[in-house]
Design a protein around this motif. Sequence first.
Motif: not given
Length: 694
Positions: A190, A215, A237, A245-246, A266-268
Amino acid sequence: MSRLYPKPNCDIVATRARALEASTIRARLLRSLGPRAIGLAVMALTGALASPASAQACPTSWTSLGEGLSGGVVTEVNTLVTMDIGSGPALFVGGVFDRAGGVAVSNVARWDGAQWSALGLGLSSRVWAMAVHDDGRGPALYAGGQFSTASGTPARRVARWDGTSWEPLGSGIAGSGTFTAVTALASFDDGSGPALFAGGEFNEAGGVAASNIAKWQGGQWLPLGEGVDGLVRALTVFDDGTGPALYAGGSFENAGGAPAAHIARWDGTRWEPLAEGVNDFVNALAVFDDGSGPALYAGGRFIDAGGLPARYLARWDGRAWSALGAQVNNSIRALVVHDDGDGEQLYAGGLMTLAGGVPVGQIARWDGDQWSALDSGVSSVVETLATYQAGPERALFAGGIFTQAGGADASRIARWGCPPLQRETRAVFASQSGTIQPGGPRLPPGGDTFFNIQGFVSGGTSFASYGVLRWDLSDLRRDLDALFPGGWTVEDIALELTQSNAFFSQSGRINVFFTTDDRTDAKSPSSPLFFPFFDFSTVPARPQMPLGDPDPILSYTYIVRSTGAVDRYDRQGGPLGSAERLWLPTSLAEKIETTNQLTLVFVDDEDPFVAATYRGQTPAAGVLSPRLEISVLGQPVAVCRADIDGDGLLTIFDFLAFQNLFAMGDLAADFDGDGQLTIFDFLAFQNEFALGCP
């Protein structure tokens, strides 16, 4: 003329474009033509063909995996993953069961294509999810579920299998509710480095507060912001054009403290909703390109996506939701993208019995335009799907609570594809052996042909001998042709050398090379085995192999002895340790598959004073000559190569497809197997067409 053997697969023109689709006008025109006009029609239509054909060489069907899975009151497969942890590609299965094909297991098992095996002592309770992840030590299998131990060692709800043993991930996952589990896993970077993401229902990861998702990275658990407020059932992904992204799907209503109806990104650094989301549980996520570009597909219990009707399956293109038009009649539990020979398609499994009005048995295929059934499907719920590609073999695996597939017994797991490839192992003894030296093969006084290895004489003042072995493969290939009419391919080889009355002047190393040469005059500049001579005052006296074969297939250590012992070298490691492995280059495998003679040359590349002699005769008096043990994968079903358009019939459209491949220079049209496209390929195709399909 030597025939080029097709790799066993469910299609002759593997991975090519979809089958030709003739227009109604063209079809009517061809039906109106008489036999005399067909040749002219084929020539006239060649320029109009837009794409090569993709042909099914065998009928796809359901097959069981031995006795399947069994257990107590509840027996269920919840997750499937395919990977190679060093012992060959295999299918890993997780769920609730205690036997796999009669082998005692504990909720997790491995299928290698032929038999079941356990993963240590297994896991103590249900396995909900598995994924492949590399934490820096190499790819490994990660499992998540409700278990508390792995092979008897404490491992709360998540563990790592390296191919030999299980280990926990820190103190694992914990929760305070009645149901605490890891139900989804995914490997993703990420922006902070590769990590394993775990979703489920829990409030603690490694002793750190984490709301249903966390994570594992750098040996510790980390939360993803505020997490989500409900169960996470699916992770994948996807790149919507702004970067990978997740994506998480499940039963939650909020992500990162903000509304996100059952699905979020979730972009990190932060969570984002996907527009209005969907109105009920998301069970599965997959990325699929239906021809209009990659998109994220979500399956579950919902009937509304982004405020639009979308029954159980919807498409997110990065900006908006859309339905698939033709819809299914019940919830979806699993999604996977699989290529069965007609290009990649989206496969869905769950509880549905209708897909786009087509009767299906809990599993169906979406090609971007319409749904189709997989025979009669399976007898009950499909919980998980996985695609399997191992060399020439390609298949789709389904797991769940069903007991039948395609009307036949299949306990909780089944395979969809061409009939499974079969393995066969045969031994071939060296048919000729000798040395490469100015004087030709060295013959001992007794008349036996010996195989000699010798380095350069001290100072490099005279030329030395190089051992060479030849194998006649004609009988082997003839037998394999008869055994596998659908084609075969080399999977593995092993080399055995018998030291009988051998002399070793001292210890050293020997390199083994593959060559196409069948002569013994290494000094001739025209020989592919020619070793250039050097000015030994400036360059070490070392033989240099031809550019076509720069690397040895084996480099092994020998010691001073004369014992009659058999040294065996294979890809798992030779007699002197794991470094003594036989390498199987593509050129060597293809040589075995396509020609009748194999030649290996042995060179002492380390010590200029070493000599050795091996017996080189056919089996007699208990003394065995050097031998090759060749393992192949073969397709027992005959291939109907003339049915190029894959419709099960031999028609004018197969002629059209053949001529199109020929015009494009595609070697799928090389029907006479000489590696070239000539008029003889037309004749060979015509002959196979006339013979019909088996």
